[in-house]
Motif scaffolding. Structure first.
Motif, mmCIF file in Angstrom:
data_model
loop_
_atom_site.group_PDB
_atom_site.id
_atom_site.type_symbol
_atom_site.label_atom_id
_atom_site.label_comp_id
_atom_site.label_asym_id
_atom_site.label_seq_id
_atom_site.Cartn_x
_atom_site.Cartn_y
_atom_site.Cartn_z
ATOM 1 N N GLY A 265 72.680 29.846 -8.528
ATOM 2 C CA GLY A 265 71.792 30.085 -7.396
ATOM 3 C C GLY A 265 71.863 31.484 -6.828
ATOM 4 N N GLU A 266 72.785 32.314 -7.316
ATOM 5 C CA GLU A 266 72.904 33.678 -6.795
ATOM 6 C C GLU A 266 71.727 34.531 -7.279
ATOM 7 O OE1 GLU A 266 76.154 37.352 -6.926
ATOM 8 O OE2 GLU A 266 76.788 35.279 -7.317
ATOM 9 N N LEU A 267 71.231 35.402 -6.400
ATOM 10 C CA LEU A 267 70.071 36.228 -6.719
ATOM 11 C C LEU A 267 70.401 37.209 -7.837
ATOM 12 C CD1 LEU A 267 67.139 37.054 -6.007
ATOM 13 C CD2 LEU A 267 68.121 38.720 -4.407
ATOM 14 N N LEU A 268 69.535 37.233 -8.850
ATOM 15 C CA LEU A 268 69.715 38.145 -9.969
ATOM 16 C C LEU A 268 68.717 39.301 -9.929
ATOM 17 C CD1 LEU A 268 70.137 35.541 -12.879
ATOM 18 C CD2 LEU A 268 71.945 36.707 -11.607
ATOM 19 N N ILE A 269 67.437 38.966 -9.751
ATOM 20 C CA ILE A 269 66.365 39.965 -9.810
ATOM 21 C C ILE A 269 65.287 39.597 -8.801
ATOM 22 C CG2 ILE A 269 64.525 40.973 -11.246
ATOM 23 C CD1 ILE A 269 66.270 40.526 -13.672
ATOM 24 N N SER A 270 64.753 40.611 -8.107
ATOM 25 C CA SER A 270 63.592 40.421 -7.230
ATOM 26 C C SER A 270 62.444 41.280 -7.740
ATOM 27 C CB SER A 270 63.921 40.829 -5.793
ATOM 28 O OG SER A 270 64.859 39.945 -5.225
ATOM 29 N N PHE A 271 61.252 40.672 -7.837
ATOM 30 C CA PHE A 271 60.054 41.405 -8.233
ATOM 31 C C PHE A 271 59.245 41.765 -6.982
ATOM 32 C CE2 PHE A 271 61.040 39.029 -12.093
ATOM 33 C CZ PHE A 271 60.911 40.018 -13.061
ATOM 34 N N ASP A 272 58.527 42.866 -7.069
ATOM 35 C CA ASP A 272 57.651 43.295 -5.980
ATOM 36 C C ASP A 272 56.501 42.290 -5.854
ATOM 37 O OD1 ASP A 272 56.113 44.543 -4.123
ATOM 38 O OD2 ASP A 272 55.852 46.411 -5.230
ATOM 39 N N GLU A 273 56.378 41.648 -4.694
ATOM 40 C CA GLU A 273 55.324 40.650 -4.496
ATOM 41 C C GLU A 273 54.282 41.103 -3.477
ATOM 42 O OE1 GLU A 273 56.798 36.999 -2.819
ATOM 43 O OE2 GLU A 273 58.624 37.967 -2.134
ATOM 44 N N SER A 274 54.158 42.425 -3.281
ATOM 45 C CA SER A 274 53.178 42.934 -2.320
ATOM 46 C C SER A 274 51.769 42.496 -2.678
ATOM 47 C CB SER A 274 53.252 44.458 -2.258
ATOM 48 O OG SER A 274 54.529 44.896 -1.866
ATOM 49 N N GLU A 275 51.410 42.630 -3.933
ATOM 50 C CA GLU A 275 50.055 42.256 -4.363
ATOM 51 C C GLU A 275 49.815 40.773 -4.166
ATOM 52 O OE1 GLU A 275 47.212 42.502 -8.356
ATOM 53 O OE2 GLU A 275 49.133 43.559 -8.291
ATOM 54 N N LEU A 276 50.819 39.949 -4.464
ATOM 55 C CA LEU A 276 50.687 38.515 -4.249
ATOM 56 C C LEU A 276 50.475 38.202 -2.768
ATOM 57 C CD1 LEU A 276 53.468 37.057 -6.579
ATOM 58 C CD2 LEU A 276 51.000 36.878 -6.894
ATOM 59 N N THR A 277 51.197 38.918 -1.905
ATOM 60 C CA THR A 277 51.065 38.702 -0.458
ATOM 61 C C THR A 277 49.644 38.991 0.002
ATOM 62 O OG1 THR A 277 53.392 39.295 -0.132
ATOM 63 C CG2 THR A 277 51.949 39.362 1.805
ATOM 64 N N PHE A 278 49.060 40.098 -0.492
ATOM 65 C CA PHE A 278 47.676 40.446 -0.132
ATOM 66 C C PHE A 278 46.700 39.400 -0.646
ATOM 67 C CE2 PHE A 278 49.233 45.064 -0.272
ATOM 68 C CZ PHE A 278 49.509 45.058 1.082
#
Length: 365
Positions: A81-94
């Motif tokens: 469950g530990e965080l490995l990678i985060s992707f940029d979700e700015s476009e998804l948010t818009f």
């Protein structure tokens, strides 16, 4: 006078030569011998294998995107469950915000249109003859139309997909273990399905070895093997068991550049306490396919063709004798003598030794 001395000298020289020859003959031939005693015969072969993590978890990008953060490093221990990678979700948010606005707009239009039409009032007007049946039916169709609900439902489905993608923009460890084969960096753009890294569970190790198809024919699941780890001081040998044999062969290229057909054999090792193994470590795997105790064994190089079979030179009472023998099981270097030899006898190891013949005197060395 000179001729007399030459003659005497010649006679002395001849006598010396004869004496040397006689001495050498009487001394015999120096021959390396081996006294035969019963021992265990083993027919085995070795192949180079590799340590693998049996429970390794390969991590891939579900939808990809630009890597925003990478809080782990190669070789780092992580918990499930530990965080490995985060992707940029700015476009998804818009996109989510845009679709949510569209849902609100359509919902408001739908409510407004329904509020502007009262079917009860229109029904009364129709019964009073104030409007035609077509006008009443058109109004009823607008109120009961699936246009707005359908549009709203389609937008809600798109929102669900985008929210799911948003949830996949953060990748967590599927199991506790060590990060390995980390192939990405922050700022890189990963493609959908791209391999990112592997999580190696601690201690869940096995071994894999690719065996020639002709050798694999004598192997079976549950077969006991020996695993050998090369060590600078002393090789470490420990047991293992054949766990699985692949159902189909694959092509492998040997060190000599030969294309060979080999089967993958999975080994379950019994790792001794204190021995450190990691995925990727090399191990030799020894497969013993035949074993026989109390056998009379000689080097294959000591044999030579004789009449219609094989023979050995045997040293008996200091003399060389030819002994016809019957051979049995053999490996790369040795062969079992089934008949013609008894324990305690000495064989001459080099059958091509100069001067070696029947009844020749030999000195064992």
């Amino acid at each position: 006078m000179k001729k007399k001395w030459k003659l005497i000298f010649g006679i002395i020289l001849a006598v010396a030569v004869v004496a040397i020859v006689i001495a050498q003959y009487s001394r015999g031939i120096d021959a390396e011998t081996l006294e035969i005693s019963p021992r265990t015969f083993v027919k085995a072969f070795e192949e180079e294998g590799i340590v693998v993590s049996q429970g390794e978890r390969r991590v891939h990008a579900a939808y990809g995107g630009k890597i925003l953060s990478l809080p782990v490093a190669e070789g780092q221990a992580v918990e499930v469950g530990e965080l490995l990678i985060s992707f940029d979700e700015s476009e998804l948010t818009f996109q989510i915000a845009q679709l949510e606005a569209q849902v609100k707009s359509l919902t408001a239009q739908y409510k407004l249109e329904k509020s502007q039409v009262s079917l009860e009032d229109l029904r009364k007007l129709y019964e009073a003859g104030a409007i035609s049946s077509k006008e009443y039916e058109d109004a009823a169709n607008r109120v009961n139309s699936e246009y707005y609900p359908g549009q709203i439902e389609a937008l809600q489905a798109q929102l669900g997909l985008l929210r799911y993608q948003s949830g996949e923009s953060k990748i967590t460890a599927p199991a506790a273990g060590t990060v390995a084969n980390l192939e990405v960096k922050p700022g890189m753009v990963a493609q959908p399905g791209q391999y990112l890294l592997t999580i190696l569970p601690e201690g869940d190790y096995g071994a894999e070895v690719y065996v020639l198809t002709e050798d694999a024919a004598v192997l079976w699941s549950g077969m006991q093997v020996e695993l050998i780890q090369d060590n600078k001081e002393l090789d470490i040998i420990f047991p293992g068991e054949v766990e699985k044999i692949a159902p189909a062969a694959v092509e492998k290229t040997s060190a000599l550049g030969l294309v060979e057909q080999r089967l993958k054999v999975s080994i379950q090792p019994q790792i001794p306490a204190g021995l450190t193994l990691r995925p990727g470590y090399a191990l030799n795997v020894r497969f013993t396919i035949q074993e026989r105790e109390n056998a009379l064994i000689v080097p294959k190089t000591a044999l030579f063709p004789y009449e219609s079979g094989d023979a050995l030179w045997v040293a008996i009472d200091g003399k060389a004798r030819i002994r016809a023998v019957k051979t049995g099981l053999e490996n790369d270097r040795e062969v079992i003598i089934e008949e013609g030899l008894t324990a305690g006898e000495k064989i001459i190891l080099n059958p091509q030794l100069e001067g070696l013949k029947e009844n020749a005197k030999v000195n064992s060395i």
